[in-house]
Motif scaffolding. Structure first.
Motif, short mmCIF file in Angstrom:
data_model
loop_
_atom_site.label_atom_id
_atom_site.label_comp_id
_atom_site.label_asym_id
_atom_site.label_seq_id
_atom_site.Cartn_x
_atom_site.Cartn_y
_atom_site.Cartn_z
N SER A 112 0.85 -1.19 0.00
CA SER A 112 0.00 0.00 0.00
C SER A 112 0.89 1.25 0.00
O SER A 112 1.71 1.41 0.90
CB SER A 112 -0.90 0.02 1.24
N THR A 114 1.55 4.23 1.13
CA THR A 114 1.17 5.20 2.15
C THR A 114 2.21 6.29 2.36
O THR A 114 1.92 7.31 2.98
CB THR A 114 0.96 4.48 3.49
N THR A 118 6.57 0.42 6.84
CA THR A 118 6.45 -0.51 7.96
C THR A 118 7.83 -1.07 8.27
O THR A 118 8.77 -0.90 7.49
CB THR A 118 5.49 -1.65 7.63
N SER A 363 -6.39 2.63 -0.72
CA SER A 363 -5.35 2.26 0.24
C SER A 363 -5.23 3.29 1.36
O SER A 363 -5.13 2.94 2.54
CB SER A 363 -4.00 2.12 -0.47
N TYR A 364 -5.27 4.58 0.99
CA TYR A 364 -5.18 5.62 2.01
C TYR A 364 -6.41 5.60 2.92
O TYR A 364 -6.30 5.78 4.14
CB TYR A 364 -5.06 6.99 1.35
N SER A 367 -6.09 2.77 5.36
CA SER A 367 -5.08 3.01 6.38
C SER A 367 -5.58 3.95 7.47
O SER A 367 -5.50 3.66 8.66
CB SER A 367 -3.82 3.57 5.72
N SER A 368 -6.14 5.11 7.06
CA SER A 368 -6.58 6.08 8.06
C SER A 368 -7.82 5.60 8.82
O SER A 368 -7.93 5.80 10.03
CB SER A 368 -6.87 7.43 7.38
N GLU A 370 -8.74 2.46 9.43
CA GLU A 370 -8.43 1.36 10.34
C GLU A 370 -7.67 1.85 11.57
O GLU A 370 -7.75 1.25 12.63
CB GLU A 370 -7.65 0.28 9.60
N ASP A 371 -6.92 2.95 11.42
CA ASP A 371 -6.30 3.55 12.61
C ASP A 371 -7.38 4.01 13.59
O ASP A 371 -7.26 3.81 14.81
CB ASP A 371 -5.43 4.74 12.20
#
Length: 544
Positions: A112, A114, A118, A363-364, A367-368, A370-371
């Motif tokens: 992804s 981002t 990681t 993807s973004y 990510s945000s 799920e945070d």
């Protein structure tokens, strides 16, 4: 007697005990009986009051943590520059240029994009750099034989790792489309009996689907020959399907016969897979022609009254919706094979560019969202998905209107709905971000689009880009490039006016690409768009 002055120094620090965070206990409290529960708590910050420190001439030692972090950043920038991802000067400061380079590295590797590494992605990047440096002539030979140049080293090292630590990295570069060797061999075999080339098949939506079916943290591959257009691999009821499950020693192939497959149709234990509906692997049998039917005597015609006129129905059931998750896996694979994302300078195919950008925004959003989701107490991802599905249902009419009405008309209906909820905008915004991620993760595009519409209505106009992508690519909406232009313009105008980017914040060049691609999509469609009859948008009221 001289007065005696007694000086007392008292140093005290008062620590305010943090208050327990109060759970909002509702994503959208009051939305039809409280559909969505357990929202994110506003965590108060702990405040610490300390007396001023006494002045001293002792010089502070430099922070070893900052020094170590700077060195790690320099190592990352050095590796990125070596592999052709321009991170700029090696200064240890991860600015926008370094983040853009990281995104390029991530997209090439199928991660992804981002802009934030990681630990695994960083370790792989640095380890690959040291391996390439120590490779000598072997490294030079691999770079020369790869169409991706020095970036091909990363793909080769990745494929070697995925194939169980083999010794021939060069075999992973040429003609393997970024796939493990055994999967690429199957693609080449299928292409021999199909009109499209192997490269064209890899780019076809649904031909290769990626998923971690056996749950070992590695990518498994599903090849569906139904999209090849070749009768060699299909009969009237099913087509050959190959599932490649990862094991510590490589990949094991499992053959089945099925139609319209998804990874969810299979259950794999290590390298052995079975179809969930029948519980046992089925080897793909050779296709044999059906016997010729014996003709029956032609009956005499019978005349009857003509039936009443009716609208013809050629489908007995709803067509299966295309999977955006599977589509983005294929797009990521093609992007990796092509050496990175399309830029404004390399733009030739607007549809291909917007497909990449749709998957990038997805993807973004994942990510945000799920945070935020991780901060919800006492709710599993499945429970969140179930509640967000109800949230999507509430805005179903507005989601449907996206394919029929202009962006302005659609937003009028969404705005009325937002006002009718009586919920604080900040709470609705958090809810929408969570449900956007949940919808994308479960491939519930109705929920994802409803969440995006909610965010645009709440003043976060850059999210309008999502609706434009769904319209231009035909996922979750009818393919309408003429209507997509309005949503792209809404997002881009907001960015030009100073709105905070939510997708690719470290990639300011995206705006130019989106503007150019959206104009290419529209052509003269904006001037000749058909008149659309305005549909009434329902107003949702909330019962006390």
């Amino acid at each position: 007697m001289k007065p005696c002055f007694i000086a007392a120094l008292a140093a005290a620090s008062v620590v305010v005990t943090p208050i327990q965070a109060s759970a909002d206990n509702a994503f959208v409290g009051g939305l039809v009986g409280g559909i969505i529960g357990s929202a994110i708590a506003n965590q108060p910050k702990q405040r610490v009051y300390r007396a001023p420190a006494r002045k001293t001439t002792t010089r502070k030692a430099p922070s070893t943590v900052n020094t170590a972090q700077r060195q790690q950043n320099r190592d990352t920038q050095t590796a990125l520059n070596y592999f052709g991802f321009d991170a700029g000067s090696v200064d240890g400061v991860m600015g926008s240029r370094s983040r853009s380079a990281i995104s390029g590295y991530q997209s090439t590797m199928g991660y992804s994009p981002t802009g934030q590494l990681t630990q695994y992605e960083r370790d792989f990047l640095i380890g690959s750099y040291h391996r390439a440096q120590a490779g000598g002539p072997t490294t030079a030979q691999m770079i020369a034989s790869s169409p991706l140049g020095v970036k091909g080293l990363l793909v080769a090292y990745r494929d070697e790792q995925m194939n169980g630590g083999g010794t021939s990295s060069t075999a992973s570069i040429g003609g393997h489309y970024g796939l493990p060797s055994i999967v690429a061999a199957a693609v080449n075999e299928i292409a021999k009996s199909s009109d499209p080339t192997a490269e064209q098949l890899v780019q076809r939506s649904g031909f290769i689907q990626l998923s971690d079916i056996n749950g070992d943290g590695r990518t498994d591959y599903v090849i569906d020959t139904s999209v090849t257009g070749s009768a060699f691999w299909c009969n009237a009821q099913s087509c050959a399907v190959r599932v490649f499950a990862s094991t510590p020693d490589g990949y094991e192939r499992n053959d089945f016969q099925a139609f319209n497959v998804t990874p969810a149709m299979f259950n794999c234990q290590r390298g052995s897979c079975a179809k969930i509906d029948d519980g046992a692997p089925q080897m793909a049998a050779a296709i044999t022609p059906a016997p010729m039917p014996v003709p029956e005597p032609v009956p005499m015609p019978k005349f009857a009254a003509a039936p009443e006129a009716a609208i013809p129905n050629f489908f007995q059931s709803e067509p299966v919706a295309a999977s955006l998750s599977s589509h983005c896996n294929t797009v990521s694979l093609v992007t990796s094979t092509n050496g990175g994302y399309i830029t404004e300078a390399t733009l030739a195919d607007a549809n291909e560019a917007m497909a990449e950008q749709l998957c990038l925004t997805r993807s973004y959003a994942l990510s945000s969202g799920e945070d935020l989701m991780s901060q919800i107490r006492g709710a599993t991802p499945q429970q969140v998905a179930e509640q967000c599905a109800s949230f999507g249902t509430l805005l179903r009419d507005s989601v449907s209107a996206v394919s029929l009405q202009s962006d302005g008309d659609v937003m009028k209906g969404v705005g009325q709905f937002v006002l009718s909820t009586g919920i604080a905008p900040a709470q609705l915004s958090r809810t929408a971000q969570i449900c956007l991620a949940s919808g994308y993760r479960s491939d519930d595009l109705e929920t994802a689009m409803a969440a995006a519409l909610m965010l645009v209505s709440l003043g976060q106009a850059p999210y309008a880009e999502i609706i434009g992508h769904h319209l231009s690519q035909g996922f979750g909406a009818t393919r309408r490039s003429d209507l997509a232009i309005g949503w792209y313009a809404r997002a881009l105008d907001a960015l030009e006016s100073g709105a905070t980017p939510v997708f690719g914040p470290g990639q300011p060049e995206r705006a130019g690409l989106l503007r150019k691609a959206s104009l290419m999509l529209g052509g003269n469609a904006a001037a000749s768009a058909p008149t659309v009859t305005q549909a009434s948008v329902p107003v949702f009221s909330i019962e006390n």
